[in-house]
Design a protein around this motif. Structure first.
Motif, PDB file in Angstrom:
ATOM      1  N   ILE A 101      -4.468  -6.562   4.289  1.00  0.00           N
ATOM      2  CA  ILE A 101      -3.561  -5.460   4.982  1.00  0.00           C
ATOM      3  C   ILE A 101      -4.629  -5.204   5.876  1.00  0.00           C
ATOM      4  CG2 ILE A 101      -2.400  -4.557   3.198  1.00  0.00           C
ATOM      5  CD1 ILE A 101      -4.363  -2.373   2.805  1.00  0.00           C
ATOM      6  N   GLN A 102      -4.030  -4.213   7.014  1.00  0.00           N
ATOM      7  CA  GLN A 102      -4.749  -3.868   8.250  1.00  0.00           C
ATOM      8  C   GLN A 102      -4.574  -2.486   8.452  1.00  0.00           C
ATOM      9  OE1 GLN A 102      -7.112  -3.409  10.012  1.00  0.00           O
ATOM     10  NE2 GLN A 102      -7.058  -5.444  11.443  1.00  0.00           N
ATOM     11  N   HIS A 103      -5.293  -1.305   8.949  1.00  0.00           N
ATOM     12  CA  HIS A 103      -4.971  -0.241   9.213  1.00  0.00           C
ATOM     13  C   HIS A 103      -6.110   0.314  10.292  1.00  0.00           C
ATOM     14  CE1 HIS A 103      -3.984   4.044   7.872  1.00  0.00           C
ATOM     15  NE2 HIS A 103      -5.279   4.226   8.314  1.00  0.00           N
ATOM     16  N   ARG A 104      -5.222   0.485  11.397  1.00  0.00           N
ATOM     17  CA  ARG A 104      -5.823   0.523  12.786  1.00  0.00           C
ATOM     18  C   ARG A 104      -6.051   2.337  12.946  1.00  0.00           C
ATOM     19  NH1 ARG A 104      -2.570  -3.886  13.872  1.00  0.00           N
ATOM     20  NH2 ARG A 104      -4.200  -5.532  14.009  1.00  0.00           N
ATOM     21  N   VAL A 105      -7.213   2.850  12.914  1.00  0.00           N
ATOM     22  CA  VAL A 105      -7.606   4.184  13.037  1.00  0.00           C
ATOM     23  C   VAL A 105      -8.884   4.472  13.658  1.00  0.00           C
ATOM     24  CG1 VAL A 105      -7.633   6.678  12.261  1.00  0.00           C
ATOM     25  CG2 VAL A 105      -5.711   5.070  11.317  1.00  0.00           C
TER      26      VAL A 105
END
Ligand code: NAP
Length: 259
Positions: A101-105
């Motif tokens: 998964i990816q999570h962009r923050v």
């Protein structure tokens, strides 16, 4: 005498690809099936997984495509999942740790829960599922584990710190697995895809500035396709790679060799 095409032939092999209800994992499973393997698809969303199984089953001979929904971050589910494959499909020859998964923050705004979720899904899962697979493969003296890394295995970008940390860790986990299991006849390697056009990257493809940055940054001057990854995966799953141990192969159009 072994022929060259025979070296790459996966007929009679059983392969599990985690996270293969869509995207890269689905294409890798189909590539392995094209080379003759019996494949087990996996994901969490049971409905999406069943749709993927039905679509693939229609393209291959009966009994070639199976599916099992389980969460790769759950140690018990991973153990039960591998045991199910061994009992119902056959001895597992090839494991592709692909679920991710990816999570962009930006890091200053990143919650520890999101950090943990990305690390657990992209790194710890490969340990959990890989360990269970190895427990069955080691007594048989053979097995292939392929960990799906990323250009972020080597290079960082802002806003994706846990992904960068996890994918860098996955390369060294590949080496650690090699250090412990290669002498038992297992080959464990990584594939590090460049920017591949999938659901996960659709937003980036649609972003004109990012898209033009990718094209300029990639010597091959294009996004990768899932088809670009199938050949290297079949190679690492086959006897043709029997003395390739602990390597991470970058399939990135040359992105990581230029600045
Ligand atoms: P994707 O299209 O978002 O698909 C992700 C897959 O992983 C889905 O099948 C999903 O299942 C499954 N999954 C997620 N969490 C899971 C869990 N806890 N347990 C079991 N399955 C789980 O992703 P993708 O773009 O194909 O990426 C696949 C892999 O390639 C990832 O490891 C990614 O980091 C890596 N990669 C991608 C790119 C790229 O450009 N796309 C580049 C380099 C590396 P559900 O359908 O049930 O959600």
């Amino acid at each position: 005498m072994q022929t060259m095409s025979g070296l790459f032939d996966l007929t009679g092999r059983v392969a599990l690809v985690t996270g293969s209800s869509r995207g890269i994992g689905n294409a890798l499973a189909r590539g392995l099936a094209d080379a003759g393997a019996t494949v087990v698809l996996n994901g969490i969303n049971a409905e999406r997984l069943e749709a993927a199984r039905q679509a693939a089953a229609a393209d291959y001979t009966e009994g070639k495509v199976h599916s099992l929904a389980f969460d790769v971050t759950d140690a018990t589910a991973a153990a039960e999942g591998i045991a199910w494959v061994e009992k119902n499909v056959g001895p597992l020859d090839v494991l592709v740790n692909n679920a991710g998964i990816q999570h962009r923050v930006p890091m200053l705004d990143l919650d520890v829960e999101d950090w943990d979720r990305v690390i657990t899904t992209n790194l710890t899962s490969a340990f959990l599922v890989g360990r269970e697979a190895a427990r069955h493969m080691i007594p048989r003296g053979q097995g292939k584990i392929i960990n799906i890394c990323s250009v972020q295995t080597d290079l960082a970008r802002p806003t994706i710190a846990p992904y960068v940390a996890a994918k860098g860790g996955l390369r060294n986990l590949t080496r650690a697995m090699t250090a412990e299991w290669a002498s038992s006849g297992l080959q464990i390697n990584g594939i590090a895809p460049g920017y591949i056009h999938t659901e996960m990257t659709q937003k980036l493809v649609d972003d004109a500035d990012f898209n033009s940055w990718i094209l300029g940054r990639t010597p091959a001057n294009r996004w990768g396709t899932v088809a670009d990854l199938a050949g290297p995966t079949v190679w690492l799953a086959s006897q043709a790679s029997n003395f390739v141990n602990g390597q991470t192969i970058f399939v990135d159009g040359g992105m990581t060799v230029v600045v």
